[in-house]
Write a protein that holds these residues in place. Sequence first.
Motif, PDB file in Angstrom:
ATOM      1  N   LEU A  57       0.816  -1.215   0.000  1.00 14.90           N
ATOM      2  CA  LEU A  57       0.000   0.000   0.000  1.00 14.90           C
ATOM      3  C   LEU A  57       0.849   1.265   0.000  1.00 14.90           C
ATOM      4  CD1 LEU A  57      -2.851  -1.061   2.460  1.00 14.90           C
ATOM      5  CD2 LEU A  57      -3.033  -0.690  -0.021  1.00 14.90           C
ATOM      6  N   ILE A  58       2.010   1.221   0.632  1.00 12.53           N
ATOM      7  CA  ILE A  58       2.926   2.365   0.585  1.00 12.53           C
ATOM      8  C   ILE A  58       3.403   2.581  -0.842  1.00 12.53           C
ATOM      9  CG2 ILE A  58       5.216   3.186   1.288  1.00 12.53           C
ATOM     10  CD1 ILE A  58       4.703   1.818   4.004  1.00 12.53           C
ATOM     11  N   LEU A  98      11.679  14.729   3.765  1.00 10.62           N
ATOM     12  CA  LEU A  98      11.755  15.026   5.198  1.00 10.62           C
ATOM     13  C   LEU A  98      10.753  14.170   5.977  1.00 10.62           C
ATOM     14  CD1 LEU A  98      12.075  18.928   5.113  1.00 10.62           C
ATOM     15  CD2 LEU A  98      13.796  17.317   5.952  1.00 10.62           C
ATOM     16  N   GLY A  99       9.548  14.031   5.423  1.00  7.51           N
ATOM     17  CA  GLY A  99       8.538  13.222   6.078  1.00  7.51           C
ATOM     18  C   GLY A  99       8.939  11.763   6.195  1.00  7.51           C
ATOM     19  N   VAL A 108       1.867   8.395   8.343  1.00 10.38           N
ATOM     20  CA  VAL A 108       2.818   9.446   7.956  1.00 10.38           C
ATOM     21  C   VAL A 108       3.642   8.993   6.755  1.00 10.38           C
ATOM     22  CG1 VAL A 108       4.785  10.842   8.718  1.00 10.38           C
ATOM     23  CG2 VAL A 108       2.901  10.391  10.288  1.00 10.38           C
ATOM     24  N   MET A 109       3.975   7.720   6.712  1.00  9.10           N
ATOM     25  CA  MET A 109       4.675   7.186   5.543  1.00  9.10           C
ATOM     26  C   MET A 109       3.831   7.378   4.290  1.00  9.10           C
ATOM     27  SD  MET A 109       7.728   5.729   6.180  1.00  9.10           S
ATOM     28  CE  MET A 109       7.893   4.512   4.888  1.00  9.10           C
ATOM     29  N   SER A 112       3.804  11.055   3.196  1.00  6.62           N
ATOM     30  CA  SER A 112       5.114  11.470   2.683  1.00  6.62           C
ATOM     31  C   SER A 112       5.357  10.945   1.275  1.00  6.62           C
ATOM     32  CB  SER A 112       6.223  10.983   3.622  1.00  6.62           C
ATOM     33  OG  SER A 112       6.068  11.544   4.915  1.00  6.62           O
ATOM     34  N   VAL A 113       5.022   9.678   1.019  1.00  6.64           N
ATOM     35  CA  VAL A 113       5.244   9.144  -0.321  1.00  6.64           C
ATOM     36  C   VAL A 113       4.295   9.786  -1.325  1.00  6.64           C
ATOM     37  CG1 VAL A 113       6.177   6.955   0.528  1.00  6.64           C
ATOM     38  CG2 VAL A 113       3.731   7.125   0.006  1.00  6.64           C
ATOM     39  N   ALA A 114       3.109  10.230  -0.867  1.00  7.78           N
ATOM     40  CA  ALA A 114       2.193  10.933  -1.760  1.00  7.78           C
ATOM     41  C   ALA A 114       2.811  12.250  -2.229  1.00  7.78           C
ATOM     42  CB  ALA A 114       0.859  11.181  -1.066  1.00  7.78           C
ATOM     43  N   LEU A 115       3.506  12.959  -1.346  1.00  2.00           N
ATOM     44  CA  LEU A 115       4.178  14.201  -1.726  1.00  2.00           C
ATOM     45  C   LEU A 115       5.297  13.928  -2.731  1.00  2.00           C
ATOM     46  CD1 LEU A 115       4.356  16.006   1.737  1.00  2.00           C
ATOM     47  CD2 LEU A 115       3.084  16.758  -0.287  1.00  2.00           C
ATOM     48  N   VAL A 116       6.035  12.849  -2.523  1.00  2.00           N
ATOM     49  CA  VAL A 116       7.060  12.466  -3.500  1.00  2.00           C
ATOM     50  C   VAL A 116       6.409  12.142  -4.840  1.00  2.00           C
ATOM     51  CG1 VAL A 116       8.864  10.776  -4.054  1.00  2.00           C
ATOM     52  CG2 VAL A 116       8.645  11.651  -1.718  1.00  2.00           C
TER      53      VAL A 116
END
Length: 415
Positions: A57-58, A98-99, A108-109, A112-116
């Motif tokens: 899922l990540i 950073l996240g 939070v993972m 953060s990967v969504a922003l990447v």
Amino acid sequence: MITKTSVSPARAGGTLFSILFAVSLVHLLNDTIQSVVPAIFPIVKESLQLSYTQLGLIAFALNATASILQPAIGFYSDSKPKPYLLPLGMAATLVGVLGLALAGSFSVMLLSVALVGIGSAVFHPESAKIAYMAAGQRRGLAQSIFQVGGSTGQALAPIMTALIFVPLGQFGIIWFTIAAAAAIAIQTYTARWYSSQLRLRPAKRKLQQTAPTTTGSRRQVRFAVSILLLLVSTKMAYLAAITSFYSFYLIEHFQLPIGQAQWIVFGFLFAGAVGTFFGGAIADLWGRRNMIWFSIIAALPFALALPYVNVQLSVLFSIIIGLTIMSSGSVTVVYAQELLPGKVGTVSGLFFGLSFGMGGLSAAALGMLADATSIGFVIKLCALLPLLGLMTILLPSDTKLKQWSSQAEQSQVNL
């Protein structure tokens, strides 16, 4: 006085290697950062107590974000180019890095990967368009230079696990903020060149917007694009199996330590980077469809045999598969661009978006399947995926593609 970087490739007939190397370097940095995500899987699986399903899922969150946004950004940029979205996209990636370094939970993972993923969604279609503009007459080579940066960045993932994340843990990701900052600086440079090109050729942009978007009949073009999308989908599903789960198979099946397993995956990905570079250059001479055919036929017997050989042959077969199956990566995009002239951003966004989407969906599905069955079953099942590449036989020949391209050019002249 016009500087060297201001000369339009279309006018000069040449290839602007300085621009191509710049976008390739950012592609390397961007995909290196993306590759941090699967690279930390063996680490965060233990530190955050994650299941294979959560790992999948990540990967899905990263790839789905980019998959959904890339075609939309590509379509929008064909009519309203926004060069300075490029450094802004990398700024989102910087926040995501950073996240990832500081994440203490599964949620939070995911954020953060969504922003990447957002950063990648902006980068790929716009940078592919820059590569197209800087290509001159050598589109296969130009697309290969652009994509080899990404392939090299992906290849660094297992090395990062072995050399960075095993000794430093999850917080070692913080070092990749330097890569994101460097990418922002280079993207500012390429955005400035991109903007200057838009000012130099407004008439050509207007012509592209009014030109027909198909060459052969609409039915023929739609069918050919559908075959290309199928080829990309099956290839990305196979790559997702190798990059996300093959190291677990090696660890379980051969009792290898994490570091050694990751080096084998690196061999696959690095060979893929080499294949990506040479594939585009060879296709300029040999033909697009021929190169796509070669990438399937040459990889198929080794892919089918990979789950059943010993560890020594696993190393050799992984390198051969990576070298061959990824040699058509840039060629497929150029083939699609020539099928749909005047829609470079849309085509690039669609194919890069599909690549991300299928990679994410496949990782999520395979993670669930691995939890329900075993890693060994997943790797054996995915060994059959390259068989679908035989659908390449249904693609129009290179001669037919050139004929359609000539018809499209004549239609532009008649306008």
